[in-house]
Motif scaffolding. Structure first.
Motif, PDB file in Angstrom:
ATOM      1  N   LYS A  92      33.116 -35.549  36.217  1.00  0.00           N
ATOM      2  CA  LYS A  92      33.549 -36.765  35.534  1.00  0.00           C
ATOM      3  C   LYS A  92      33.714 -36.511  34.035  1.00  0.00           C
ATOM      4  O   LYS A  92      34.675 -36.978  33.415  1.00  0.00           O
ATOM      5  CB  LYS A  92      32.536 -37.887  35.769  1.00  0.00           C
ATOM      6  N   ALA A  93      32.779 -35.764  33.443  1.00  0.00           N
ATOM      7  CA  ALA A  93      32.885 -35.454  32.016  1.00  0.00           C
ATOM      8  C   ALA A  93      34.148 -34.647  31.730  1.00  0.00           C
ATOM      9  O   ALA A  93      34.849 -34.896  30.738  1.00  0.00           O
ATOM     10  CB  ALA A  93      31.646 -34.689  31.551  1.00  0.00           C
ATOM     11  N   LEU A  94      34.452 -33.686  32.587  1.00  0.00           N
ATOM     12  CA  LEU A  94      35.663 -32.886  32.398  1.00  0.00           C
ATOM     13  C   LEU A  94      36.919 -33.720  32.600  1.00  0.00           C
ATOM     14  O   LEU A  94      37.939 -33.490  31.937  1.00  0.00           O
ATOM     15  CB  LEU A  94      35.650 -31.686  33.351  1.00  0.00           C
ATOM     16  N   GLU A  95      36.853 -34.686  33.491  1.00  0.00           N
ATOM     17  CA  GLU A  95      37.987 -35.603  33.683  1.00  0.00           C
ATOM     18  C   GLU A  95      38.246 -36.403  32.401  1.00  0.00           C
ATOM     19  O   GLU A  95      39.392 -36.556  31.967  1.00  0.00           O
ATOM     20  CB  GLU A  95      37.686 -36.547  34.841  1.00  0.00           C
ATOM     21  N   ILE A  96      37.183 -36.917  31.802  1.00  0.00           N
ATOM     22  CA  ILE A  96      37.329 -37.655  30.544  1.00  0.00           C
ATOM     23  C   ILE A  96      37.843 -36.725  29.448  1.00  0.00           C
ATOM     24  O   ILE A  96      38.740 -37.085  28.665  1.00  0.00           O
ATOM     25  CB  ILE A  96      35.990 -38.290  30.140  1.00  0.00           C
ATOM     26  N   ALA A  97      37.284 -35.508  29.395  1.00  0.00           N
ATOM     27  CA  ALA A  97      37.716 -34.540  28.385  1.00  0.00           C
ATOM     28  C   ALA A  97      39.200 -34.218  28.528  1.00  0.00           C
ATOM     29  O   ALA A  97      39.919 -34.112  27.519  1.00  0.00           O
ATOM     30  CB  ALA A  97      36.890 -33.264  28.504  1.00  0.00           C
ATOM     31  N   VAL A 156      34.363 -31.107  23.698  1.00  0.00           N
ATOM     32  CA  VAL A 156      33.200 -30.320  24.098  1.00  0.00           C
ATOM     33  C   VAL A 156      32.437 -31.102  25.159  1.00  0.00           C
ATOM     34  O   VAL A 156      32.254 -32.322  25.036  1.00  0.00           O
ATOM     35  CB  VAL A 156      32.265 -30.042  22.906  1.00  0.00           C
ATOM     36  N   VAL A 157      31.995 -30.407  26.191  1.00  0.00           N
ATOM     37  CA  VAL A 157      31.108 -30.994  27.195  1.00  0.00           C
ATOM     38  C   VAL A 157      29.766 -30.286  27.100  1.00  0.00           C
ATOM     39  O   VAL A 157      29.698 -29.050  27.080  1.00  0.00           O
ATOM     40  CB  VAL A 157      31.689 -30.870  28.614  1.00  0.00           C
ATOM     41  N   LEU A 158      28.696 -31.073  27.022  1.00  0.00           N
ATOM     42  CA  LEU A 158      27.333 -30.542  27.002  1.00  0.00           C
ATOM     43  C   LEU A 158      26.659 -30.907  28.311  1.00  0.00           C
ATOM     44  O   LEU A 158      26.613 -32.084  28.690  1.00  0.00           O
ATOM     45  CB  LEU A 158      26.551 -31.138  25.828  1.00  0.00           C
ATOM     46  N   THR A 189      38.733 -27.560  26.684  1.00  0.00           N
ATOM     47  CA  THR A 189      37.355 -28.055  26.565  1.00  0.00           C
ATOM     48  C   THR A 189      36.385 -26.887  26.512  1.00  0.00           C
ATOM     49  O   THR A 189      36.444 -25.978  27.341  1.00  0.00           O
ATOM     50  CB  THR A 189      36.996 -28.952  27.755  1.00  0.00           C
ATOM     51  N   LEU A 190      35.489 -26.922  25.533  1.00  0.00           N
ATOM     52  CA  LEU A 190      34.406 -25.944  25.454  1.00  0.00           C
ATOM     53  C   LEU A 190      33.193 -26.541  26.163  1.00  0.00           C
ATOM     54  O   LEU A 190      32.754 -27.641  25.818  1.00  0.00           O
ATOM     55  CB  LEU A 190      34.073 -25.638  23.993  1.00  0.00           C
ATOM     56  N   VAL A 191      32.678 -25.838  27.144  1.00  0.00           N
ATOM     57  CA  VAL A 191      31.528 -26.316  27.917  1.00  0.00           C
ATOM     58  C   VAL A 191      30.285 -25.535  27.487  1.00  0.00           C
ATOM     59  O   VAL A 191      30.238 -24.311  27.619  1.00  0.00           O
ATOM     60  CB  VAL A 191      31.755 -26.157  29.428  1.00  0.00           C
ATOM     61  N   LEU A 192      29.297 -26.257  26.972  1.00  0.00           N
ATOM     62  CA  LEU A 192      28.018 -25.680  26.583  1.00  0.00           C
ATOM     63  C   LEU A 192      26.992 -26.074  27.637  1.00  0.00           C
ATOM     64  O   LEU A 192      26.801 -27.268  27.902  1.00  0.00           O
ATOM     65  CB  LEU A 192      27.576 -26.199  25.211  1.00  0.00           C
ATOM     66  N   THR A 193      26.322 -25.095  28.219  1.00  0.00           N
ATOM     67  CA  THR A 193      25.366 -25.364  29.296  1.00  0.00           C
ATOM     68  C   THR A 193      23.979 -24.892  28.902  1.00  0.00           C
ATOM     69  O   THR A 193      23.761 -23.699  28.664  1.00  0.00           O
ATOM     70  CB  THR A 193      25.795 -24.659  30.598  1.00  0.00           C
ATOM     71  N   LEU A 194      23.046 -25.832  28.824  1.00  0.00           N
ATOM     72  CA  LEU A 194      21.642 -25.489  28.601  1.00  0.00           C
ATOM     73  C   LEU A 194      21.171 -24.728  29.825  1.00  0.00           C
ATOM     74  O   LEU A 194      21.226 -25.253  30.944  1.00  0.00           O
ATOM     75  CB  LEU A 194      20.818 -26.762  28.394  1.00  0.00           C
ATOM     76  N   ASN A 195      20.713 -23.496  29.640  1.00  0.00           N
ATOM     77  CA  ASN A 195      20.523 -22.608  30.783  1.00  0.00           C
ATOM     78  C   ASN A 195      19.116 -22.004  30.807  1.00  0.00           C
ATOM     79  O   ASN A 195      18.905 -20.822  30.583  1.00  0.00           O
ATOM     80  CB  ASN A 195      21.571 -21.494  30.743  1.00  0.00           C
ATOM     81  N   ARG A 196      18.173 -22.873  31.084  1.00  0.00           N
ATOM     82  CA  ARG A 196      16.779 -22.437  31.260  1.00  0.00           C
ATOM     83  C   ARG A 196      16.185 -23.279  32.394  1.00  0.00           C
ATOM     84  O   ARG A 196      15.198 -23.991  32.211  1.00  0.00           O
ATOM     85  CB  ARG A 196      16.031 -22.653  29.948  1.00  0.00           C
ATOM     86  N   PRO A 197      16.813 -23.246  33.562  1.00  0.00           N
ATOM     87  CA  PRO A 197      16.445 -24.178  34.636  1.00  0.00           C
ATOM     88  C   PRO A 197      15.012 -24.034  35.111  1.00  0.00           C
ATOM     89  O   PRO A 197      14.416 -25.007  35.588  1.00  0.00           O
ATOM     90  CB  PRO A 197      17.446 -23.844  35.749  1.00  0.00           C
TER      91      PRO A 197
END
Length: 266
Positions: free
Chosen positions: A197-202, A53-55, A15-23
């Motif tokens: 949970k998203a990674l579990e589904i992935a 992919v997980v966003l 799984t490729l994890v894309l993280t929006l990173n401007r908290p």
């Protein structure tokens, strides 16, 4: 592995994890973030070892939409990325999944605010998980704007039209429980648990035949606007070749031998 100062990229197995990173700005969209998203979708498409992919978003929020303060001034230019946008004026729409559909399944893991452009990007994902305190909504009309990321087209196709129009025309916030009730998201989990949970589904998707997964996703979208007869014909054209693959034979063999299949994209 790529990414930008506003978009991080890492692998969790297949799984490729894309993280929006401007908290500090509730992950409001910036040009560096859009360039990172564009490149992330492309990397997932081109890398056959990526099966899903997980966003998600950093800092307990998903995305608060476009940076309106920057939009009102000159902050959306993103000095280091201007040339990328000049080279591809469609880049931002591809990044927001308006003009691009990744061939791998995309799972959204939402915490906190997922509003305006965040809800628009969400509509380009395939499976959606949210923490119970997550908030959704299309606020554009309340600010005299138009949700031009695709929502007037996509939302009425994804949830009942009465709910789509209410969301589009009132500009009000929707808690996760209501978003799930109207069908915008599929899972509500305790706060902080969306990514797990998203990674579990992935992981479950990753264990399936990748050629079959990609063909099924493609068929769902390709046939969405067809008549039933045309859709069934298109499904046959997309689905029959899967049965001739080595992976299909491996799946049947593994079932007979009571072992996990080893798929090779062949």
């Amino acid at each position: 592995m790529g990414g930008t100062e506003h978009l991080t990229v890492h692998r969790e197995g297949a799984t490729l994890v894309l993280t929006l990173n401007r908290p500090e700005a509730k992950n409001a969209l910036s040009l560096p973030m859009l360039v990172g998203l564009h490149d992330g979708w492309r990397a997932a498409d081109e890398d056959d070892t990526v099966r899903s992919v997980v966003l998600t978003g950093a800092g307990g929020t998903f995305c608060a939409g476009m940076d309106l303060k920057a939009l009102a001034g000159d902050g959306m230019a993103g000095d280091h990325y201007r040339q990328r946008l000049r080279d591809d004026p469609d880049l931002h729409w591809k990044a927001m999944l308006r003009h691009h559909r990744p061939r791998k399944p995309v799972i959204a893991a939402v915490e906190g605010h997922c509003v305006a452009g965040g809800t628009e990007i969400l509509q380009g994902t395939d499976i959606r998980v949210a923490g119970e305190s997550a908030v959704f909504g299309l606020f554009e009309v309340a600010r005299g704007l138009f949700p031009i990321g695709g929502s007037t087209v996509r939302l009425p196709r994804q949830i009942p039209r009465t709910h789509a129009l209410e969301m589009l025309l009132t500009g009000r916030p929707y808690p996760a429980s209501e978003a799930a009730r109207i069908g915008l998201i599929g899972h509500v989990v305790p706060d902080g648990g969306a990514l797990a949970k998203a990674l579990e589904i992935a992981e479950r998707i990753n264990a399936c035949g990748p050629l079959a997964v990609e063909a099924v996703k493609a068929s769902v979208y390709e046939t969405a606007d067809l008549s039933e007869a045309d859709g069934l014909a298109a499904e046959l054209a997309r689905g029959w070749p899967v049965f001739d693959t080595a992976d299909a034979k491996e799946g049947a063999r593994a079932f007979a031998e009571k072992r996990p299949p080893v798929f090779r994209r062949a």
